[in-house]
Design an enzyme around this catalytic site. Sequence first.
Site, PDB file in Angstrom:
ATOM      1  N   CYS A  52       0.796  -1.197   0.043  1.00  0.00           N
ATOM      2  CA  CYS A  52       0.056  -0.085  -0.164  1.00  0.00           C
ATOM      3  C   CYS A  52       0.908   1.073  -0.068  1.00  0.00           C
ATOM      4  CB  CYS A  52      -0.718   0.054   1.323  1.00  0.00           C
ATOM      5  SG  CYS A  52      -2.109   1.509   1.315  1.00  0.00           S
TER       6      CYS A  52
ATOM      7  N   CYS B 189      -5.427   6.925  -3.000  1.00  0.00           N
ATOM      8  CA  CYS B 189      -4.775   5.451  -3.091  1.00  0.00           C
ATOM      9  C   CYS B 189      -3.435   5.701  -3.624  1.00  0.00           C
ATOM     10  CB  CYS B 189      -5.525   4.524  -3.959  1.00  0.00           C
ATOM     11  SG  CYS B 189      -4.834   2.841  -4.314  1.00  0.00           S
TER      12      CYS B 189
END
Length: 267
Positions: free
Chosen positions: A66, A204
């Site tokens: 991530c 994101c």
Amino acid sequence: MTGAGNDFIMFDNRNGKIKNPVELAKWVCDRHFGVGADGIILIEKSEIADFKMVYFNSDGSFGGMCGNGGRCVAKLAFILGISKGKTTFEANGKLYHAEIIDEQKVKLFLPFPQTKKLNLKLKLGKKFFKAHFIDTGAPHLVVFTDENSIKNIEKINVNQLGRKLRYHPKFENGTNVNFVAVIDNETIRMRTYERGVEGETLACGTGSVASAIASVEIKNLNLPLKVKTSSGEILTIFYDRNKSQPEFVSLEGSVKIICEGTLNYET
């Protein structure tokens, strides 16, 4: 902690006390019965780097890498004294580098993606969508609004259309989906449906990297490229376009600690 709008609950698990992170993630990420977050991140011991980052989505699924979480964990490791202003950490079998820019910003260096499948045509019902697939440590589909006759990115039902593309049969393990509109030669607007969260998130990191690379290669936009996220924050992406195969791509943006505390959790 929050990284440009992606929020994470962070744990220093170097003592190995957390034995069942899957169930912990499901409970603590619930925004009604837990604390609420997009996922959890564990700092664990590593034999090859300063530390290991282990990430689980809010539904308990393993998240792989991530980008915004990587920037958050780098800042936390610095605060805990695990690393200096620059650090190398392990995540999902790969090494990542990060640098503390100032009190607000952290830059993460990710390996430049090896897997790119551009100009895909995906059928949904009677419609075809043109899309671009890039694996930036997590799988991402990039859908440009102008290539799909979408006039206003803000009016897209991201949860509905994103979910359909996320489960498209072409992607065996599913994919994240990024809808992108070009603002100018140095800026794009991005909205993301994240698998594991199973809905739109405010930002994101790995999706921003995938969207930026697709924008540079398909739309010939300039670097560094600014990505305007749904949180309103800007993530900045850069890599050396002069190299046929750059080694790294950098992701820079804000990182903030929201709170610290003790969690009452019974396994």
